[in-house]
Design a protein around this motif. Structure first.
Motif, PDB file in Angstrom:
ATOM      1  N   GLY A 174       0.825  -1.206   0.000  1.00  0.00           N
ATOM      2  CA  GLY A 174       0.000   0.000   0.000  1.00  0.00           C
ATOM      3  C   GLY A 174       0.856   1.252   0.000  1.00  0.00           C
ATOM      4  O   GLY A 174       0.627   2.185  -0.775  1.00  0.00           O
ATOM      5  N   SER A 232       2.712   1.820  -3.398  1.00  0.00           N
ATOM      6  CA  SER A 232       1.937   2.475  -4.453  1.00  0.00           C
ATOM      7  C   SER A 232       2.108   3.990  -4.400  1.00  0.00           C
ATOM      8  O   SER A 232       2.216   4.661  -5.436  1.00  0.00           O
ATOM      9  N   ARG A 272      -5.516   3.544  -1.990  1.00  0.00           N
ATOM     10  CA  ARG A 272      -4.830   2.708  -1.001  1.00  0.00           C
ATOM     11  C   ARG A 272      -5.012   3.150   0.447  1.00  0.00           C
ATOM     12  O   ARG A 272      -4.508   2.508   1.366  1.00  0.00           O
TER      13      ARG A 272
END
Length: 506
Positions: free
Chosen positions: A49, A52, A250
């Motif tokens: 997460g 990203s 995210r």
């Protein structure tokens, strides 16, 4: 129509690597959920997460910037300059992150696991630098070379997942080939656990360097601050837009473990809830496959057609067929969740979160429409509108996650993502129609999405215990839906001679 066929052909080529790769990686979900419990996978879910978000900072909009400038002027000048900049900044950012890996991992609640972050940062650095050689292949219309490199990268990643998590693990535990255990004990360490997923990712990325070496053979390191300033002015709003968009997508992963109330799910910890949600999230991967394959082909396509007087009609047709394909994928996955549950989610604990999948698929469909709509501000150099829109989405995501997770758990994450993506799509459409109107067929778009949504809803009220009967039933529904699309779009998909022969097709 020939233009659409060309775009569809390129999308299909890029889709080969994306679809096959995602499908094979999709099967890795089965391996991961078989080998690890949800709480063991939570560190990977959370780190990826954050990855990203870091990926956006590493590339800072230079991929789109390369298409914008290299498609009109000296390609190699911009290739050398942008690649040089990314190499420099990737090295600097990686040194900083690795240096602070211990306090960062302690802060996230994963002490003594800083090696995972080090591997992930190294994989990210390689990925970011390789973004420009891959972009060059797309600009030069060399999808076969693109696909070849991506496919090899994917198979290497899968090979090392299987090698570490099945072959080495089983030998180490004495299940077979026990004479190899002394050798395996030097390369397999049980305490690393799910970290081998990250290590496999790193090894696969390292192999990208020799795979794309030809694209570095004519590269010359250079840096011109005056020219780069122009590139930065175009690219940084895209970076901010990408950052806000990634946060939008995210934030749920990053917040779920920390704000989920204790005992929200009976006999489940927050780490287990995160692992369940993270792996069910992967079941929405088919929609991401379609969107990513389309983006690979469409980004250079949109820039090349921006000056065409027929571009509004072309872009409108592209949007219509994009929605049709994505709606089909939404139906395909949502109607067959029992099949996916049976074959990919190996432990009952993971099945608890499968209800998020249709919602996440629809959210990604809206996000894909937003990517299509965003052509108006990218081709008119109004990228600041994209920044504002994605900040709107990110703001909604943060606020709604904080409000809904304590009430709805990971379903709150899914609904938040859906609302945020819908809001971004709607605002982008309204602004686009004001500054650069396009004749989008909104009636057909609404019709396809609404009809598919109703089918999914009514299907969720029907439970068929026999898996084979369930599959046949759902495939029948899909076939009928496709026939309905063919009849509605008959003037486009059915040849004139056939339509003239059969009156009901006219």
């Amino acid at each position: 129509m020939s233009v659409l066929k060309k775009l569809a052909g390129e999308t299909a080529l890029y889709g080969i690597s994306t679809i096959v790769g995602r499908s094979l990686n999709f099967l890795l979900v089965g391996i991961h959920t078989k080998v690890f419990l949800p709480e063991e996978l939570s560190v990977n879910t959370e780190l990826y997460g954050w990855l990203s978000i870091a990926a956006v900072l590493y590339t800072y909009g230079m991929e789109t910037t390369f298409f914008r400038f290299a498609s009109k002027e000296n390609k190699m000048e911009y290739y050398n300059l942008i690649l040089s900049a990314l190499i420099l900044t990737s090295i600097i950012l990686s040194i900083i992150l690795i240096s602070f890996s211990t306090p960062i991992m302690n802060m996230l609640g994963y002490p003594d696991q800083e090696i995972f972050m080090t591997w992930l940062v190294m994989a990210l650095a390689i990925d970011s630098v390789m973004a420009i050689p891959f972009a060059r292949l797309r600009l030069e219309k060399k999808p076969l070379q693109f696909v070849k490199a991506r496919m090899i990268n994917i198979f290497i990643n899968i090979f090392f997942n299987v090698f570490f998590l099945i072959f080495c693990k089983d030998i180490y535990e004495g299940k077979y080939l026990t004479f190899l255990k002394p050798l395996i004990s030097h390369i397999y360490f049980p305490e690393i656990g799910a970290g081998y997923i990250i290590l496999a990712n790193l090894i696969a990325n390292i192999f990208l360097i020799p795979l794309l070496w030809k694209l570095f053979s004519d590269f010359h390191f250079r840096f011109d601050f005056t020219v780069f300033k122009k590139l930065w002015e175009y690219g940084y709003p895209i970076m901010i837009m990408g950052l806000a968009s990634t946060i939008n997508g995210r934030t749920d992963i990053l917040l779920l473990k920390h704000i989920l109330p204790d005992n929200f799910y009976p006999n489940r910890t927050a780490e287990q809830a995160l692992g369940i949600y993270g792996n069910c999230y992967k079941l929405s991967i088919f929609m991401l496959v379609a969107i990513n394959a389309f983006k690979f082909a469409a980004e250079p396509f949109f820039f090349s057609k921006a000056e065409d007087r027929n571009s509004p009609k072309i872009f409108s047709n592209v949007m219509k067929w994009f929605i049709i394909v994505c709606v089909f994928l939404w139906l395909l996955v949502s109607l067959n969740l029992d099949f996916l549950d049976a074959f990919l989610l190996n432990k009952d604990i993971y099945s608890e979160g499968i209800g998020v999948v249709p919602v996440l698929l629809l959210a990604n469909l809206f996000l894909g429409i937003y990517y299509n709509l965003s052509v108006w501000f990218k081709t008119t150099d109004r990228t600041y509108f994209g920044t504002l829109i994605t900040f709107l989405g990110a703001g909604l995501t943060i606020i709604l996650n904080l409000l809904l997770i304590p009430v709805l758990g990971y379903m709150g994450c899914a609904y938040t993502f859906l609302i945020s993506c819908f809001a971004m799509m709607a605002v982008c459409y309204l602004l686009g129609q004001k500054f650069a109107p396009m004749p989008y067929d909104t009636i057909s778009a609404f019709g396809y999405i609404a009809s598919a949504g109703l089918l999914i809803y009514f299907n969720s009220q029907i439970h068929i215990s026999n898996l084979f009967v369930s599959i046949v039933y759902h495939l029948t529904i899909l076939t009928l839906y496709i026939l309905g699309i063919v009849l509605v779009e008959r003037k486009t998909v059915i040849p004139l001679k056939i339509r003239e022969k059969y009156a009901f097709l006219r």
